[in-house]
Design a protein around this motif. Sequence first.
Motif, short mmCIF file in Angstrom:
data_model
loop_
_atom_site.label_atom_id
_atom_site.label_comp_id
_atom_site.label_asym_id
_atom_site.label_seq_id
_atom_site.Cartn_x
_atom_site.Cartn_y
_atom_site.Cartn_z
N ILE A 252 0.86 -1.18 0.00
CA ILE A 252 0.00 0.00 0.00
C ILE A 252 0.89 1.23 0.00
CG2 ILE A 252 -1.75 1.29 1.27
CD1 ILE A 252 -2.68 -1.43 2.42
N LEU B 297 -2.84 -0.60 -3.77
CA LEU B 297 -3.73 0.43 -3.27
C LEU B 297 -2.89 1.64 -2.92
CD1 LEU B 297 -6.52 1.40 -2.05
CD2 LEU B 297 -5.77 0.34 0.08
N ILE C 187 -9.83 -0.69 3.24
CA ILE C 187 -8.69 -1.43 2.70
C ILE C 187 -9.05 -2.91 2.54
CG2 ILE C 187 -6.34 -2.24 3.21
CD1 ILE C 187 -5.87 0.54 4.51
N ILE D 42 -11.53 -3.33 -0.37
CA ILE D 42 -10.90 -3.11 -1.67
C ILE D 42 -10.02 -4.29 -2.06
CG2 ILE D 42 -9.19 -1.68 -2.89
CD1 ILE D 42 -10.32 0.68 -1.08
N GLY E 276 -9.19 -5.08 -5.61
CA GLY E 276 -8.84 -3.70 -5.91
C GLY E 276 -9.94 -2.92 -6.61
#
Length: 132
Positions: free
Chosen positions: A10, A55, A120, A123, A128
């Motif tokens: 991330i 991400l 998070i 996702i 994603g």
Amino acid sequence: MGQPPRIAIIAIVDDERAVRSGLSNLLQSVGYETDTFDSAEAFLRDSARLASVVLAIVDVKLKGASGFELFTHLLQLPAPPPVIFISGHGDEVMHQQAIELGAVAFLRKPLDVDMLLEHIERILAAGGEGRA
């Protein structure tokens, strides 16, 4: 034995060192690998790491190019990472603009940690994709 789970990298893009450090420490404490960048330009320059990001958490107001400008560049990539925008100066207009651009979420600082982690997880579980 199966393959170990893929570590999700991330990216955190914020010009405030305390925010970058705090978010990085938080996400690492729950098992994510993070990369931090102090500007949109620094993030875009690191093409090798950019390709491995699943991400990006991006502050809207950055020194240099804004978070929205960064997002526009990311959308040019063959497989752009989903973006969660964060802002200490956010209002409903900025929130709406972020979502219209295609961000998966817009969170105001100080961040609600539980809400951030929920976004998070959602996702990444969706590969994603998906919007808040």
